[in-house]
Design a protein around this motif. Structure first.
Motif, PDB file in Angstrom:
ATOM      1  N   HIS A 147      77.189  40.558  59.299  1.00  0.00           N
ATOM      2  CA  HIS A 147      78.611  40.798  59.531  1.00  0.00           C
ATOM      3  C   HIS A 147      79.538  39.789  58.864  1.00  0.00           C
ATOM      4  CE1 HIS A 147      76.516  42.938  62.818  1.00  0.00           C
ATOM      5  NE2 HIS A 147      77.364  43.881  62.455  1.00  0.00           N
ATOM      6  N   ALA A 148      79.194  38.515  58.903  1.00  0.00           N
ATOM      7  CA  ALA A 148      80.063  37.503  58.290  1.00  0.00           C
ATOM      8  C   ALA A 148      80.149  37.717  56.782  1.00  0.00           C
ATOM      9  CB  ALA A 148      79.548  36.100  58.610  1.00  0.00           C
ATOM     10  N   VAL A 167      82.377  40.771  56.151  1.00  0.00           N
ATOM     11  CA  VAL A 167      83.811  40.468  56.261  1.00  0.00           C
ATOM     12  C   VAL A 167      84.308  39.853  54.958  1.00  0.00           C
ATOM     13  CG1 VAL A 167      85.510  38.953  57.382  1.00  0.00           C
ATOM     14  CG2 VAL A 167      83.891  40.234  58.778  1.00  0.00           C
ATOM     15  N   GLU A 221      87.014  41.622  52.521  1.00  0.00           N
ATOM     16  CA  GLU A 221      88.268  40.906  52.249  1.00  0.00           C
ATOM     17  C   GLU A 221      88.460  40.690  50.752  1.00  0.00           C
ATOM     18  OE1 GLU A 221      87.859  37.453  54.753  1.00  0.00           O
ATOM     19  OE2 GLU A 221      88.873  38.439  56.437  1.00  0.00           O
ATOM     20  N   ASN A 256      84.452  42.246  61.833  1.00  0.00           N
ATOM     21  CA  ASN A 256      85.096  41.175  62.608  1.00  0.00           C
ATOM     22  C   ASN A 256      84.884  41.370  64.106  1.00  0.00           C
ATOM     23  OD1 ASN A 256      86.597  39.040  61.126  1.00  0.00           O
ATOM     24  ND2 ASN A 256      87.489  40.791  60.076  1.00  0.00           N
ATOM     25  N   ARG A 262      85.521  38.492  66.986  1.00  0.00           N
ATOM     26  CA  ARG A 262      86.856  38.036  66.572  1.00  0.00           C
ATOM     27  C   ARG A 262      87.945  39.009  67.029  1.00  0.00           C
ATOM     28  NH1 ARG A 262      84.842  36.707  60.425  1.00  0.00           N
ATOM     29  NH2 ARG A 262      83.582  34.886  60.957  1.00  0.00           N
ATOM     30  N   ASP A 322      91.604  37.769  67.171  1.00  0.00           N
ATOM     31  CA  ASP A 322      92.181  37.631  65.832  1.00  0.00           C
ATOM     32  C   ASP A 322      92.635  38.977  65.266  1.00  0.00           C
ATOM     33  OD1 ASP A 322      91.499  34.938  65.971  1.00  0.00           O
ATOM     34  OD2 ASP A 322      89.619  35.218  64.880  1.00  0.00           O
ATOM     35  N   MET A 323      92.039  40.050  65.714  1.00  0.00           N
ATOM     36  CA  MET A 323      92.299  41.371  65.149  1.00  0.00           C
ATOM     37  C   MET A 323      93.432  42.129  65.837  1.00  0.00           C
ATOM     38  SD  MET A 323      90.262  42.148  62.573  1.00  0.00           S
ATOM     39  CE  MET A 323      90.746  40.552  61.956  1.00  0.00           C
ATOM     40  N   ALA A 377      77.846  34.656  64.833  1.00  0.00           N
ATOM     41  CA  ALA A 377      78.327  34.502  63.448  1.00  0.00           C
ATOM     42  C   ALA A 377      77.224  33.872  62.640  1.00  0.00           C
ATOM     43  CB  ALA A 377      79.570  33.634  63.413  1.00  0.00           C
TER      44      ALA A 377
END
Length: 195
Positions: free
Chosen positions: A59-60, A63, A67, A109, A114, A117-118, A195
């Motif tokens: 997942h990290a 992301v 991005e 995320n 997170r 944050d979203m 993470a």
């Protein structure tokens, strides 16, 4: 035509590269670019890589890849050229691909925990794309995981109201299932990965 091609060659000149990417080739001209020089090709490669990372539960990495793909966008595509039906269709496809990338980036995320944050970002996405139910679902989940159960339920009510009023539809199954899970305080809604 020769004047325009000459101007285009100057415009596309690359520092340190003697040859123009516009090559004269019978019966006209050819735009000769390398594999890393077209944003669309880079975007598609990053999407493909990000999907594979997401499927592998990396997942990290996903992301970061999504991005990087989204950073290639510098505003609406092909502004001023949309009069052509073919170009307009292509622009719609591009926007769908961009929105899919946003959805997948948010999914990764959320999987990383997170959710706080979203929330703000997802409120913005819902406002800009009120019929895109995936953003509503992600917002509801992010709110619920942020200990905002009432706000998550209000987000569902707002999505349902918009879909009913504008389209005469009920929310999709994924939204309805999430609504029921929130009402039941289903522990599975907190599933995230390290993470």
């Amino acid at each position: 035509m020769h004047v325009y091609i000459s101007q285009l060659r100057r415009f596309l000149a690359r520092p340190g590269v003697a040859e123009s990417p516009i090559v004269t080739k019978a019966p006209g001209y050819l735009l000769d670019v390398g594999p890393g020089e077209i944003d669309l090709a880079l975007f598609r490669d990053r999407m493909r890589t990000g999907r594979a990372q997401l499927a592998a539960a990396r997942h990290a990495e996903a992301v970061r890849t999504f991005e990087a793909a989204l950073r290639l966008w510098r505003g609406p595509a092909l502004v001023g050229l949309r009069e052509s039906p073919a170009i307009n269709t292509f622009v719609i496809w591009l926007e769908e691909a961009r929105l899919e990338c946003v959805e997948l980036m948010v999914e990764a995320n959320l999987a990383l925990g997170r959710h706080r944050d979203m929330v703000g970002f997802l409120f913005q996405q819902v406002a800009e794309h009120p019929f895109r139910e995936a953003f509503h679902r992600q917002l509801m989940l992010a709110l619920y995981r942020s200990e905002r159960q009432a706000d998550a339920l209000k987000a569902y009510a707002a999505a349902r109201h918009t879909l009913n009023r504008e389209l005469g539809l009920e929310p999709c199954r994924a939204l309805r299932d999430l609504h029921r899970a929130i009402l039941a305080a289903d522990d599975r809604l907190y599933h995230t990965v390290a993470a």
